[in-house]
Design a protein around this motif. Structure first.
Motif, PDB file in Angstrom:
ATOM      1  N   ASN A 127       6.615   6.706  -2.422  1.00 58.75           N
ATOM      2  CA  ASN A 127       6.722   5.263  -2.596  1.00 58.75           C
ATOM      3  C   ASN A 127       8.197   4.875  -2.416  1.00 58.75           C
ATOM      4  O   ASN A 127       8.941   4.806  -3.368  1.00 58.75           O
ATOM      5  N   ARG A 165       0.855  -1.192   0.000  1.00 57.31           N
ATOM      6  CA  ARG A 165       0.000   0.000   0.000  1.00 57.31           C
ATOM      7  C   ARG A 165       0.891   1.242   0.000  1.00 57.31           C
ATOM      8  O   ARG A 165       1.860   1.319   0.756  1.00 57.31           O
ATOM      9  N   THR A 166       0.558   2.221  -0.842  1.00 58.56           N
ATOM     10  CA  THR A 166       1.311   3.473  -0.894  1.00 58.56           C
ATOM     11  C   THR A 166       0.351   4.651  -0.796  1.00 58.56           C
ATOM     12  O   THR A 166      -0.835   4.517  -1.083  1.00 58.56           O
ATOM     13  N   THR A 167       0.888   5.800  -0.408  1.00 60.73           N
ATOM     14  CA  THR A 167       0.040   6.977  -0.241  1.00 60.73           C
ATOM     15  C   THR A 167       0.148   7.945  -1.413  1.00 60.73           C
ATOM     16  O   THR A 167      -0.860   8.431  -1.900  1.00 60.73           O
ATOM     17  N   THR A 168       1.350   8.228  -1.855  1.00 57.29           N
ATOM     18  CA  THR A 168       1.540   9.169  -2.972  1.00 57.29           C
ATOM     19  C   THR A 168       2.591   8.619  -3.923  1.00 57.29           C
ATOM     20  O   THR A 168       3.450   7.827  -3.513  1.00 57.29           O
ATOM     21  N   ASP A 212      -5.520  -2.724  -5.989  1.00 55.11           N
ATOM     22  CA  ASP A 212      -6.658  -1.816  -5.831  1.00 55.11           C
ATOM     23  C   ASP A 212      -6.822  -0.897  -7.040  1.00 55.11           C
ATOM     24  O   ASP A 212      -7.934  -0.528  -7.408  1.00 55.11           O
ATOM     25  N   ASN A 250      -5.060  11.600  -5.610  1.00 53.84           N
ATOM     26  CA  ASN A 250      -6.081  11.599  -4.555  1.00 53.84           C
ATOM     27  C   ASN A 250      -6.959  10.354  -4.627  1.00 53.84           C
ATOM     28  O   ASN A 250      -7.390   9.830  -3.605  1.00 53.84           O
ATOM     29  N   CYS A 286      -5.924   7.524  -5.604  1.00 54.76           N
ATOM     30  CA  CYS A 286      -5.062   6.361  -5.355  1.00 54.76           C
ATOM     31  C   CYS A 286      -4.444   6.353  -3.970  1.00 54.76           C
ATOM     32  O   CYS A 286      -3.642   5.471  -3.653  1.00 54.76           O
ATOM     33  N   PHE A 287      -4.810   7.314  -3.136  1.00 57.77           N
ATOM     34  CA  PHE A 287      -4.211   7.433  -1.808  1.00 57.77           C
ATOM     35  C   PHE A 287      -4.449   6.165  -0.990  1.00 57.77           C
ATOM     36  O   PHE A 287      -5.560   5.657  -0.902  1.00 57.77           O
ATOM     37  N   ASN A 288      -3.370   5.629  -0.412  1.00 61.18           N
ATOM     38  CA  ASN A 288      -3.419   4.461   0.469  1.00 61.18           C
ATOM     39  C   ASN A 288      -3.991   3.226  -0.233  1.00 61.18           C
ATOM     40  O   ASN A 288      -4.781   2.482   0.339  1.00 61.18           O
ATOM     41  N   THR A 289      -3.570   3.011  -1.488  1.00 65.07           N
ATOM     42  CA  THR A 289      -4.030   1.848  -2.251  1.00 65.07           C
ATOM     43  C   THR A 289      -2.842   0.965  -2.638  1.00 65.07           C
ATOM     44  O   THR A 289      -1.690   1.395  -2.604  1.00 65.07           O
ATOM     45  N   THR A 290      -3.155  -0.244  -3.044  1.00 63.30           N
ATOM     46  CA  THR A 290      -2.155  -1.178  -3.568  1.00 63.30           C
ATOM     47  C   THR A 290      -2.264  -1.190  -5.095  1.00 63.30           C
ATOM     48  O   THR A 290      -3.271  -0.730  -5.649  1.00 63.30           O
TER      49      THR A 290
END
Length: 194
Positions: free
Chosen positions: A27, A20-23, A99, A90, A92-96
């Motif tokens: 990464n 999972r990454t935020t931005t 996802d 925005n 894709c925030f906190n997705t794998t």
């Protein structure tokens, strides 16, 4: 000695590992990636004249062992060599990566080189312009040996632009998609462009 310019893809990142990454910029490298970066630096025995990385931390982290090996070498950050961010961060925030698959599929099915998904994203045509800017910049540099730490999709786009210099953005996007969108560029892969 002939002039040499190398593009190097960053080592394994959290996103590459399916995490999972935020931005896009945040990464970072995994432990495996940091080990890969050390091994890469150990394999480079010619002192470069310039070491460059993008504004994304994973390229700076990958370059760090080489910078430490050759601390006298000039270093620079070039923000315009970052990864191709075609999805709105925005969304894709906190997705794998898993996802994001439906959004990725929809983007590539549309095949619109001028489409921009929103704030923080760019169109394919804009990325092409970044690649051309980097190629012009490299030609103007006085250094003989340059190592540029960048990203897989950016490297694949450089290959395509160099091999199809007269194609329009729509055709370049089609070729890029057919070539698996940079997914075949391995972590720490080195590509000589000059």
């Amino acid at each position: 000695m002939p002039r040499q310019v190398f593009l190097i893809r960053h080592a394994e990142s959290m996103g590459n590992a399916g995490m999972r990454t935020t931005t896009p910029a945040g990464n970072n490298l995994t432990d495996k990636g940091r080990k890969q970066a050390g091994e890469l630096a150990a394999s480079i025995n010619e002192v470069p004249d310039l070491i460059v990385w993008s504004s994304y931390s994973r390229t700076r982290e990958t370059a760090l062992p080489l910078v430490q090996k050759y601390p006298e070498v000039r270093t620079e950050e070039w923000p315009d060599i970052q990864e191709f961010t075609y999805l709105n961060p925005n969304k894709c925030f906190n997705t794998t990566p898993e996802d994001r698959k439906p959004m990725v599929t929809a983007y590539w099915e549309a095949m619109d080189p001028d489409y921009n998904d929103g704030e923080g994203a760019e169109s394919f045509a804009e990325m092409i312009q970044r690649v051309k800017t980097m190629l012009r910049r490299v030609k103007e540099r006085p250094e003989d040996t340059i190592y540029i730490f960048t990203h897989g999709q950016f490297m694949e786009t450089v290959k395509i632009v160099l091999s199809h210099p007269d194609e329009n953005s729509a055709n370049l996007m089609r070729i890029f998609n057919e070539r698996n969108r940079g997914k075949l560029v391995a972590n720490c892969e080195i590509m000589r462009i000059i």
